[in-house]
Each structure stands twice: as C-alpha cells, then as structure tokens.
Scaffold this active site. Structure first.
Site, mmCIF file in Angstrom:
data_model
loop_
_atom_site.group_PDB
_atom_site.id
_atom_site.type_symbol
_atom_site.label_atom_id
_atom_site.label_comp_id
_atom_site.label_asym_id
_atom_site.label_seq_id
_atom_site.Cartn_x
_atom_site.Cartn_y
_atom_site.Cartn_z
ATOM 1 N N ASP A 1 -10.503 -8.813 7.654
ATOM 2 C CA ASP A 1 -11.882 -8.596 7.203
ATOM 3 C C ASP A 1 -12.606 -9.935 7.049
ATOM 4 O O ASP A 1 -13.777 -10.062 7.416
ATOM 5 C CB ASP A 1 -11.910 -7.846 5.878
ATOM 6 C CG ASP A 1 -12.121 -6.349 6.081
ATOM 7 O OD1 ASP A 1 -11.813 -5.866 7.194
ATOM 8 O OD2 ASP A 1 -12.591 -5.669 5.152
ATOM 9 N N ASP B 1 -4.901 -6.971 6.070
ATOM 10 C CA ASP B 1 -6.137 -6.251 5.770
ATOM 11 C C ASP B 1 -7.215 -7.246 5.331
ATOM 12 O O ASP B 1 -8.335 -7.283 5.868
ATOM 13 C CB ASP B 1 -5.826 -5.260 4.622
ATOM 14 C CG ASP B 1 -6.968 -4.322 4.319
ATOM 15 O OD1 ASP B 1 -7.938 -4.286 5.087
ATOM 16 O OD2 ASP B 1 -6.879 -3.609 3.296
ATOM 17 N N TYR C 1 0.823 -1.215 0.000
ATOM 18 C CA TYR C 1 0.000 0.000 0.000
ATOM 19 C C TYR C 1 0.860 1.269 0.000
ATOM 20 O O TYR C 1 0.362 2.358 -0.278
ATOM 21 C CB TYR C 1 -0.947 0.037 1.208
ATOM 22 C CG TYR C 1 -2.027 -1.040 1.185
ATOM 23 C CD1 TYR C 1 -2.297 -1.787 0.045
ATOM 24 C CD2 TYR C 1 -2.780 -1.308 2.322
ATOM 25 C CE1 TYR C 1 -3.268 -2.767 0.039
ATOM 26 C CE2 TYR C 1 -3.765 -2.293 2.323
ATOM 27 C CZ TYR C 1 -3.996 -3.029 1.180
ATOM 28 O OH TYR C 1 -4.962 -4.002 1.175
ATOM 29 N N LYS D 1 3.733 -15.073 1.789
ATOM 30 C CA LYS D 1 3.649 -15.749 0.486
ATOM 31 C C LYS D 1 5.089 -16.000 0.063
ATOM 32 O O LYS D 1 5.545 -15.581 -1.013
ATOM 33 C CB LYS D 1 2.876 -14.850 -0.506
ATOM 34 C CG LYS D 1 2.516 -15.497 -1.819
ATOM 35 C CD LYS D 1 1.436 -16.553 -1.715
ATOM 36 C CE LYS D 1 1.247 -17.243 -3.058
ATOM 37 N NZ LYS D 1 0.367 -18.438 -2.979
ATOM 38 N N ASP E 1 -2.752 -17.999 1.023
ATOM 39 C CA ASP E 1 -3.886 -18.700 0.399
ATOM 40 C C ASP E 1 -4.403 -19.808 1.317
ATOM 41 O O ASP E 1 -5.612 -19.986 1.483
ATOM 42 C CB ASP E 1 -3.524 -19.243 -0.997
ATOM 43 C CG ASP E 1 -2.091 -19.729 -1.102
ATOM 44 O OD1 ASP E 1 -1.371 -19.662 -0.084
ATOM 45 O OD2 ASP E 1 -1.681 -20.188 -2.173
#
Ligand code: NAD
Length: 353
Positions: free
Chosen positions: A248, A244, A141, A188, A220
């Site tokens: 959620d 993030d 980000y 990852k 994943d």
C-alpha cells in the site's frame, strides 16, 4: 484457446470497471483467435443483499468450474457496520482460503507520463518497477487471536511454518528469475521468532536459485528504502501483514490506487485477479473510475492463468500508449487538467489493441 472466466463484479465501482475489462478481453479474444466464456457470480455486499451470504455457494461453484477469477471490489458504507454478523470482505477472504491462494502478486510501476504529478521527486521515480509477492493465507491475519471479555487485553499470533514460507519464497524467486534477478526479503528477524524462521527458510530456498541476488531488509528499514531508492528494487517478498502495508505504501509511487493490479495465485495456474483498490464509494456511479488497475489485472490473468504473454503485453502497451497521448481519468489528471470518463478512457485503450 477456449477459457472460462468467472466474473465477480461486486460493489461500488467494481461493476463499472469489470464491465470494461470483459469488453477488453472480448476484443483480445477476437483479435487473437480465442474464445473466452464469462460466467458472472455474486460476491460482497450485493451478495449479502440478494442471498444473505457474501460468498454464496453458487459463486464458489462458478469459480471452481472456471480457469480463473476476475473480481472488481467488495464493500461500502451500506455494509460497514462492524457489529454486523456478515461483512462483504468475508467473501473475498473466503475465496482466497477456499482456493488456497497463498501468493499475492502486486506489480508497482511508475509511468513517465505521470511522474510530474507524483508526490515524490521525479528523479526518485525513474525506472520504478517492483513486484511485491505477499504471503496471503497465513501469518498474523490468520493466527490465533483473542479479545478478552473485559476488553482490557487482547492478542494476535504471528505464526509461520517452514512449508508456508517455502512455497511463497519459491514463487518470488521464480518471478525474480523472469525479471531482473534480484529479490529483497522483508522480515523482522531481530525481534520475532516467526520472522527468524522466515529468514532462515528464504536463505535455504535461495540455494536453488543461485542466479538470483538475495537481500534481506527489516520491515522498518524497508519502509524508508521504498521511498528513498524505489528504483533499486526488483521483487520484494514479505509475510502477510508486512506485505499488505508495504505494497500500500508503494502504491503512491504509481500515482493512484486506480492504477494497480493484483493476482492471487496457488501453485498451479489458477488465480484470482483484481485491482488493488476498493469499491471507491465516493466516486461510484459517476462514471469517473480509472479502469487501468482492472485492465492490468486482466493482463495478469492472461499471463499467469492462460499463459497468453503476447496478449497480456498488448494490453500493457495499449495503456502506455493512451497515457503517452495525454488522456487521463480524474484521479491521475493534474490540477486544472482535463479528464475523461471511464467509458472514454476504456474505449481509447481498447481501440489501441
Ligand atoms: P478505495 O480503494 O475504495 O478508495 C480509496 C480512494 O481511492 C478513494 O478516494 C477512491 O475514490 C480512490 N480510488 C480507488 N479506486 C479508484 C479508481 N479505480 N479510480 C479512481 N479513483 C479510485 O478504499 P476505501 O475508500 O478505503 O474503501 C472503500 C470500500 O472498499 C470499503 O468498504 C473497503 O472495505 C473496501 N475495500 C475493498 C477492497 C477489495 O475489494 N479488495 C480493497 C480495499 C477496500
């Protein structure tokens, strides 16, 4: 104790739930012999309307002079034109960056009283109590990005330094030490170079916390494990984007976005506390917002910035008690069940203190 709290109600249901939180904190102060001074500032859409700036200098000054920041929510359809030169969200990102709030803590807990209406089977939701620690001021980000002139190609950059990973890993390991002593690091590392650095660094930091059990999951796989064995997690640490998304996803475990608090911290005691939800324009002004996410954020403020553990626990017990009594706001009431207003729900929680 005397403490100054910067209060930034923001937009939509922000002011509705923040007003209840300052009421709650005033009662805590009175009962436990503290003095809390609330200093209000503008942020988000309302700040754009009044000053042209989503984070006015005056608001930054108020926050700098405070011991902690309590924030409602920012944004809404009135300011959502993506081509606008200023967006309400810049106010929040600006605060996080200005104060270097690198660790975002999001607890997700299931309440026995709400399990029957949850989207997952009740047996999967037994004893879910997860603390997400998300890196907040680096990663994709904040990396270099470019949208090419012709609009046919663009890129974003995910980059981490060893120091950035170390500081958030330390927060996560320390949090795990104070809980069930288990940390799951999500990355990852099989594909991304920045995530290989992430994993190596977490492994190195682990040497200082040998009482904590460390597990690694690829992001994943983590999305699946969160839904198939949510009760097995204690603390989960992840980079900015993965944290993030996963936090959620995990919010459905708690039954409603309105139930979830968050804290954004730097290395000292200073922090910004806000519910996970946004300004909920669809219910703003109706007096039906669930104040629990905001109340639990106020409890985190007491715990992390003011070291008032007993007072924080008193708020959490009051919420448990009101839920056990069967009181519900509309977002957590089952179909056909009665629900009460924000005012009634907040008053019931405050009266339990
Ligand atoms: P939202 O969280 O505002 O709302 C999503 C859904 O959850 C809505 O149906 C809403 O009614 C419900 N909801 C949220 N909080 C609730 C509460 N306390 N009680 C009962 N129901 C609740 O997310 P959104 O609709 O995607 O975004 C609305 C605006 O908020 C957008 O402008 C967005 O940019 C902004 N936003 C701000 C923040 C923040 O300030 N940190 C976070 C997310 C979204």
């Amino acid at each position: 104790m005397k403490a100054t709290i910067a209060v930034l109600p923001g937009d939509g249901i922000g002011p509705e739930v923040v007003g209840k939180a300052t009421e709650l904190l005033s009662v805590i102060a009175e009962k436990h012999g503290h003095e809390f001074v609330f200093v209000e500032g503008l942020i988000g859409g309302i700040a754009i309307d009044e000053t042209g700036d989503p984070l006015p200098a005056e608001t930054v000054r108020i926050c700098e002079e405070a011991d902690a920041i309590l924030l409602g929510a920012v944004g809404g359809p009135k300011w959502s034109d993506p081509t606008a030169t200023v967006q309400p969200e810049r106010g929040l990102l600006g605060l996080r960056q200005h104060f270097g709030l690198f660790a975002n803590l999001r607890p997700v807990k299931t309440y026995p009283a709400l399990v029957e209406h949850a989207p997952l089977r009740a047996e999967l939701l037994q004893d879910v109590d997860i603390l997400f620690v998300r890196e907040l001021v680096s990663g994709i980000y904040f990396g270099e990005r470019r949208e090419q002139g012709d609009g046919d190609a663009s890129f974003d950059t995910m980059s981490y330094s060893r120091g950035e990973v170390e500081q958030v890993a330390n927060v996560a390991f320390r949090a795990a030490q104070g809980r069930r002593k288990k940390l799951c690091s999500v990355d990852k590392a099989n594909v991304l170079a920045s995530m290989r650095l992430w994993r190596r660094t977490v492994v190195e930091v682990h040497e200082e916390y040998d009482d904590v059990e460390l597990e690694h999951l690829l992001v994943d796989a983590a999305t699946m494990h969160l839904l198939t064995r949510p009760g097995s997690f204690d603390v989960i640490v992840a980079g900015n984007m993965f944290g993030d998304i996963l936090s959620d996803e995990a919010s459905v475990l708690a039954g409603s976005l309105g139930m979830l608090p968050s804290a954004s911290l730097r290395a000292d005691q200073f922090g910004l506390y806000e519910p996970v939800h946004g300004s909920a324009p669809d219910i703003a002004g109706q007096g039906t917002a669930n104040p629990i996410g905001m109340f639990l954020s106020a409890a985190m403020l007491l715990r992390y910035s003011l070291q008032l553990e007993a007072e924080a626990a008193a708020i959490e017990s009051a919420i448990d008690a009101v839920l056990a009594d069967g009181l519900r706001t509309a977002d957590i009431a089952g179909a056909g069940d009665n629900s009460v207003s924000t005012d009634e729900f907040a008053a019931a929680i405050i009266s339990k203190l």
